[in-house]
Motif scaffolding. Structure first.
Motif, PDB file in Angstrom:
ATOM      1  N   HIS A  16       0.802  -1.228   0.000  1.00 44.94           N
ATOM      2  CA  HIS A  16       0.000   0.000   0.000  1.00 44.94           C
ATOM      3  C   HIS A  16       0.838   1.284   0.000  1.00 44.94           C
ATOM      4  O   HIS A  16       0.384   2.317  -0.463  1.00 44.94           O
ATOM      5  CB  HIS A  16      -0.992   0.019   1.167  1.00 44.94           C
ATOM      6  CG  HIS A  16      -0.348   0.055   2.513  1.00 44.94           C
ATOM      7  ND1 HIS A  16      -0.070  -1.086   3.210  1.00 44.94           N
ATOM      8  CD2 HIS A  16       0.079   1.083   3.273  1.00 44.94           C
ATOM      9  CE1 HIS A  16       0.486  -0.755   4.366  1.00 44.94           C
ATOM     10  NE2 HIS A  16       0.601   0.557   4.419  1.00 44.94           N
ATOM     11  N   GLU A  17       2.074   1.219   0.474  1.00 43.95           N
ATOM     12  CA  GLU A  17       2.931   2.408   0.497  1.00 43.95           C
ATOM     13  C   GLU A  17       3.378   2.830  -0.907  1.00 43.95           C
ATOM     14  O   GLU A  17       3.922   3.911  -1.083  1.00 43.95           O
ATOM     15  CB  GLU A  17       4.159   2.163   1.368  1.00 43.95           C
ATOM     16  CG  GLU A  17       3.814   1.995   2.835  1.00 43.95           C
ATOM     17  CD  GLU A  17       5.032   1.636   3.656  1.00 43.95           C
ATOM     18  OE1 GLU A  17       6.095   1.322   3.088  1.00 43.95           O
ATOM     19  OE2 GLU A  17       4.913   1.651   4.887  1.00 43.95           O
ATOM     20  N   MET A  21       1.323   9.819  -3.840  1.00 44.91           N
ATOM     21  CA  MET A  21       1.057  10.827  -2.828  1.00 44.91           C
ATOM     22  C   MET A  21       0.232  11.941  -3.449  1.00 44.91           C
ATOM     23  O   MET A  21       0.577  12.463  -4.498  1.00 44.91           O
ATOM     24  CB  MET A  21       2.362  11.363  -2.243  1.00 44.91           C
ATOM     25  CG  MET A  21       2.124  12.214  -1.035  1.00 44.91           C
ATOM     26  SD  MET A  21       3.565  12.470   0.012  1.00 44.91           S
ATOM     27  CE  MET A  21       4.052  10.829   0.459  1.00 44.91           C
ATOM     28  N   TRP A  30       4.077  14.805   7.274  1.00 42.83           N
ATOM     29  CA  TRP A  30       3.150  13.775   6.828  1.00 42.83           C
ATOM     30  C   TRP A  30       2.713  13.999   5.389  1.00 42.83           C
ATOM     31  O   TRP A  30       2.885  15.072   4.831  1.00 42.83           O
ATOM     32  CB  TRP A  30       1.923  13.691   7.729  1.00 42.83           C
ATOM     33  CG  TRP A  30       1.053  14.919   7.703  1.00 42.83           C
ATOM     34  CD1 TRP A  30       1.215  16.047   8.459  1.00 42.83           C
ATOM     35  CD2 TRP A  30      -0.099  15.159   6.885  1.00 42.83           C
ATOM     36  NE1 TRP A  30       0.234  16.961   8.149  1.00 42.83           N
ATOM     37  CE2 TRP A  30      -0.580  16.441   7.195  1.00 42.83           C
ATOM     38  CE3 TRP A  30      -0.758  14.408   5.921  1.00 42.83           C
ATOM     39  CZ2 TRP A  30      -1.699  16.989   6.580  1.00 42.83           C
ATOM     40  CZ3 TRP A  30      -1.870  14.958   5.312  1.00 42.83           C
ATOM     41  CH2 TRP A  30      -2.340  16.223   5.645  1.00 42.83           C
ATOM     42  N   LEU A  33      -1.618   9.444   0.865  1.00 37.12           N
ATOM     43  CA  LEU A  33      -1.577   8.629  -0.341  1.00 37.12           C
ATOM     44  C   LEU A  33      -2.981   8.552  -0.938  1.00 37.12           C
ATOM     45  O   LEU A  33      -3.980   8.723  -0.232  1.00 37.12           O
ATOM     46  CB  LEU A  33      -1.074   7.221  -0.013  1.00 37.12           C
ATOM     47  CG  LEU A  33       0.304   7.140   0.646  1.00 37.12           C
ATOM     48  CD1 LEU A  33       0.656   5.679   0.932  1.00 37.12           C
ATOM     49  CD2 LEU A  33       1.361   7.801  -0.203  1.00 37.12           C
ATOM     50  N   VAL A  37      -4.265   6.343   2.971  1.00 41.14           N
ATOM     51  CA  VAL A  37      -3.305   6.125   4.049  1.00 41.14           C
ATOM     52  C   VAL A  37      -2.517   7.410   4.281  1.00 41.14           C
ATOM     53  O   VAL A  37      -2.048   8.041   3.334  1.00 41.14           O
ATOM     54  CB  VAL A  37      -2.338   4.970   3.704  1.00 41.14           C
ATOM     55  CG1 VAL A  37      -1.266   4.804   4.789  1.00 41.14           C
ATOM     56  CG2 VAL A  37      -3.105   3.666   3.518  1.00 41.14           C
ATOM     57  N   VAL A  39       0.865   8.810   5.712  1.00 39.80           N
ATOM     58  CA  VAL A  39       2.203   8.339   6.061  1.00 39.80           C
ATOM     59  C   VAL A  39       2.963   9.463   6.750  1.00 39.80           C
ATOM     60  O   VAL A  39       2.839  10.625   6.380  1.00 39.80           O
ATOM     61  CB  VAL A  39       2.983   7.831   4.824  1.00 39.80           C
ATOM     62  CG1 VAL A  39       2.360   6.569   4.272  1.00 39.80           C
ATOM     63  CG2 VAL A  39       3.062   8.878   3.739  1.00 39.80           C
ATOM     64  N   GLU A  41       6.759  10.943   8.408  1.00 45.10           N
ATOM     65  CA  GLU A  41       8.185  10.879   8.074  1.00 45.10           C
ATOM     66  C   GLU A  41       8.940   9.885   8.940  1.00 45.10           C
ATOM     67  O   GLU A  41       9.991   9.410   8.542  1.00 45.10           O
ATOM     68  CB  GLU A  41       8.830  12.261   8.141  1.00 45.10           C
ATOM     69  CG  GLU A  41       8.899  12.857   9.517  1.00 45.10           C
ATOM     70  CD  GLU A  41       9.521  14.237   9.531  1.00 45.10           C
ATOM     71  OE1 GLU A  41       9.860  14.685  10.624  1.00 45.10           O
ATOM     72  OE2 GLU A  41       9.661  14.842   8.467  1.00 45.10           O
ATOM     73  N   THR A  43       7.938   6.934   9.475  1.00 41.90           N
ATOM     74  CA  THR A  43       7.443   5.692   8.884  1.00 41.90           C
ATOM     75  C   THR A  43       6.210   5.127   9.579  1.00 41.90           C
ATOM     76  O   THR A  43       5.756   4.049   9.216  1.00 41.90           O
ATOM     77  CB  THR A  43       8.509   4.579   8.748  1.00 41.90           C
ATOM     78  OG1 THR A  43       8.796   4.027  10.030  1.00 41.90           O
ATOM     79  CG2 THR A  43       9.760   5.082   8.055  1.00 41.90           C
ATOM     80  N   GLU A  45       2.117   5.137  10.241  1.00 48.16           N
ATOM     81  CA  GLU A  45       1.017   5.331   9.298  1.00 48.16           C
ATOM     82  C   GLU A  45      -0.310   5.401  10.036  1.00 48.16           C
ATOM     83  O   GLU A  45      -0.459   4.842  11.118  1.00 48.16           O
ATOM     84  CB  GLU A  45       0.944   4.169   8.308  1.00 48.16           C
ATOM     85  CG  GLU A  45       2.187   3.989   7.480  1.00 48.16           C
ATOM     86  CD  GLU A  45       2.146   2.733   6.624  1.00 48.16           C
ATOM     87  OE1 GLU A  45       1.180   1.950   6.725  1.00 48.16           O
ATOM     88  OE2 GLU A  45       3.084   2.540   5.850  1.00 48.16           O
ATOM     89  N   SER A  52      -3.761   2.743  13.620  1.00 47.01           N
ATOM     90  CA  SER A  52      -2.419   3.297  13.463  1.00 47.01           C
ATOM     91  C   SER A  52      -1.427   2.153  13.272  1.00 47.01           C
ATOM     92  O   SER A  52      -1.608   1.064  13.810  1.00 47.01           O
ATOM     93  CB  SER A  52      -2.025   4.139  14.669  1.00 47.01           C
ATOM     94  OG  SER A  52      -1.977   3.356  15.827  1.00 47.01           O
ATOM     95  N   LYS A  57      10.164   0.911   9.936  1.00 46.51           N
ATOM     96  CA  LYS A  57      11.403   0.843   9.160  1.00 46.51           C
ATOM     97  C   LYS A  57      12.540   1.340  10.030  1.00 46.51           C
ATOM     98  O   LYS A  57      12.371   2.285  10.793  1.00 46.51           O
ATOM     99  CB  LYS A  57      11.307   1.703   7.902  1.00 46.51           C
ATOM    100  CG  LYS A  57      10.298   1.178   6.917  1.00 46.51           C
ATOM    101  CD  LYS A  57      10.276   2.016   5.683  1.00 46.51           C
ATOM    102  CE  LYS A  57       9.228   1.483   4.726  1.00 46.51           C
ATOM    103  NZ  LYS A  57       8.915   2.413   3.661  1.00 46.51           N
TER     104      LYS A  57
END
Length: 66
Positions: A16-17, A21, A30, A33, A37, A39, A41, A43, A45, A52, A57
């Protein structure tokens, strides 16, 4: 929600990432998408259903380049 061709992965997909954007607010850390979603900074979500997802990462250690 996605109008791209080919369509971006939905929010429940493993990848999904990879969705495009559609809104980006780097000053706030932030982005949104096209699959709904949010996202962050760091990582983390926020899923469209309100769940949440914690930071998932590895972040570089202090003083190391990314």
């Amino acid at each position: 929600m996605c109008h791209h061709e080919p369509q971006c992965p939905p929010a429940h997909a493993v990848d999904h990432e990879a969705a495009c954007m559609v809104a980006f607010h780097p000053e706030q850390g932030w982005g949104l998408l096209c699959n709904g979603v949010v996202v962050f900074e760091d990582t983390g979500e926020l899923m469209p259903d309100g769940r949440s997802v914690p930071i998932h990462k590895a972040m570089p250690a202090y003083g190391q380049a990314a």
